[in-house]
Design a protein around this motif. Structure first.
Motif, mmCIF file in Angstrom:
data_model
loop_
_atom_site.group_PDB
_atom_site.id
_atom_site.type_symbol
_atom_site.label_atom_id
_atom_site.label_comp_id
_atom_site.label_asym_id
_atom_site.label_seq_id
_atom_site.Cartn_x
_atom_site.Cartn_y
_atom_site.Cartn_z
ATOM 1 N N LEU A 11 0.842 -1.201 0.000
ATOM 2 C CA LEU A 11 0.000 0.000 0.000
ATOM 3 C C LEU A 11 0.874 1.246 0.000
ATOM 4 O O LEU A 11 1.935 1.277 0.611
ATOM 5 C CB LEU A 11 -0.929 -0.020 1.212
ATOM 6 N N ASP A 15 -5.659 6.712 0.725
ATOM 7 C CA ASP A 15 -6.944 6.178 0.269
ATOM 8 C C ASP A 15 -6.929 4.652 0.231
ATOM 9 O O ASP A 15 -7.900 4.004 0.627
ATOM 10 C CB ASP A 15 -7.288 6.722 -1.117
ATOM 11 N N SER A 16 -5.817 4.074 -0.252
ATOM 12 C CA SER A 16 -5.761 2.616 -0.340
ATOM 13 C C SER A 16 -5.675 1.980 1.043
ATOM 14 O O SER A 16 -6.270 0.930 1.293
ATOM 15 C CB SER A 16 -4.583 2.167 -1.224
ATOM 16 N N GLU A 192 -4.157 -4.973 -8.326
ATOM 17 C CA GLU A 192 -3.596 -3.746 -8.873
ATOM 18 C C GLU A 192 -3.988 -3.550 -10.334
ATOM 19 O O GLU A 192 -4.192 -4.512 -11.076
ATOM 20 C CB GLU A 192 -2.057 -3.761 -8.770
ATOM 21 N N GLN A 197 -0.186 0.280 -8.047
ATOM 22 C CA GLN A 197 -1.440 1.044 -8.126
ATOM 23 C C GLN A 197 -2.614 0.135 -7.752
ATOM 24 O O GLN A 197 -3.113 -0.626 -8.572
ATOM 25 C CB GLN A 197 -1.641 1.619 -9.525
ATOM 26 N N LYS A 198 -3.035 0.224 -6.504
ATOM 27 C CA LYS A 198 -4.105 -0.627 -6.015
ATOM 28 C C LYS A 198 -5.466 -0.196 -6.582
ATOM 29 O O LYS A 198 -5.741 0.991 -6.747
ATOM 30 C CB LYS A 198 -4.152 -0.583 -4.482
ATOM 31 N N ASN A 199 -6.312 -1.187 -6.867
ATOM 32 C CA ASN A 199 -7.665 -0.968 -7.339
ATOM 33 C C ASN A 199 -8.617 -1.346 -6.203
ATOM 34 O O ASN A 199 -8.661 -2.503 -5.786
ATOM 35 C CB ASN A 199 -7.924 -1.833 -8.572
ATOM 36 N N VAL A 200 -9.368 -0.367 -5.714
ATOM 37 C CA VAL A 200 -10.215 -0.603 -4.543
ATOM 38 C C VAL A 200 -11.310 -1.616 -4.849
ATOM 39 O O VAL A 200 -11.671 -2.430 -3.990
ATOM 40 C CB VAL A 200 -10.808 0.721 -4.035
ATOM 41 N N MET A 203 -9.793 -4.947 -4.632
ATOM 42 C CA MET A 203 -9.551 -5.227 -3.217
ATOM 43 C C MET A 203 -10.835 -5.713 -2.552
ATOM 44 O O MET A 203 -10.833 -6.712 -1.816
ATOM 45 C CB MET A 203 -9.038 -3.960 -2.530
#
Length: 213
Positions: A11, A15-16, A192, A197-200, A203
């Motif tokens: 992370l 936000d993530s 990601e 770059q995490k994708n909520v 997740m």
């Protein structure tokens, strides 16, 4: 049987971290390793840890010297230090003598014989994380989106706390749990859009799949 624990690793934004906590992750992980696309400074990790809510914070280091271990623990004050390189039992024992912190050790797996390496760390670490061996030429030991043969862990009676990592994603986590019954799932690249770059939404899908499996 208790539901598996979950760790969202790599992370790098408030936000993530907030999303991971809100969605119910048990652990939030911060990578301090310059070769990784998920690398953040220790100061950034400390700031992000403030957004962790009820989740416990994990700092991941790769082949650190003791000075870096001391600095990371003093700066971030994580609940857990995860070592993801070639750190020896002797080195982890020295950390345990110097610091009151839970230790996790990641071990690369390709064959059943690789599982036996965990025995050298018994009594030194709180948990072993079984991860896939990185592909040839990889610059980082984990977060490569590669899985190993989960059948190696079917009906495994290991006698210590452990977790599964490597190649997990929302679509295959139910299969991973069905085969391994892993008590903890550790995910990074599988949620990601691009490295780091995490994708909520991904997740949320992953955590929901864990809960409903």
């Amino acid at each position: 049987m208790s539901p598996p624990l979950t760790k969202i690793c790599g992370l790098s934004t408030p936000d993530s971290v907030g999303a991971a906590t809100k969605l119910g992750a048990d652990y939030v992980g911060f990578v301090h390793f310059p070769k990784s696309p998920r690398h953040i400074s220790l100061e950034q990790a400390a700031a992000l840890a403030a957004h962790r809510g009820r989740a416990e914070s994990v700092v991941l280091l790769v082949n650190p010297d003791m000075a870096l271990v001391d600095q990371a623990l003093a700066t971030v004050q994580p609940a857990i230090l995860q070592l993801h390189g070639d750190e020896t039992p002797l080195f982890l024992g020295e950390i345990a003598r110097r610091h009151d912190v839970k230790l996790w050790k990641a071990l690369p797996v390709r064959t059943r014989a690789d599982l036996a390496a965990a025995n050298a760390y018994r009594g030194l670490v709180e948990r072993i994380i079984f991860d896939a061996k990185p592909p040839p030429g990889a610059q980082i030991p984990g977060g490569n989106g590669v899985r190993f043969d989960w059948e190696l862990l079917r009906d495994a009676k290991l006698g210590f706390a452990w977790g599964l990592s490597g190649g997990l994603d929302p679509a295959n986590v139910a299969e991973a749990l069905r085969i391994t019954r892993a008590p903890l799932l550790d995910i990074s690249s599988g949620i990601e859009d691009a490295p780091g770059q995490k994708n909520v939404d991904k997740m949320a899908s992953f955590l929901n799949a864990v809960r409903t499996s």
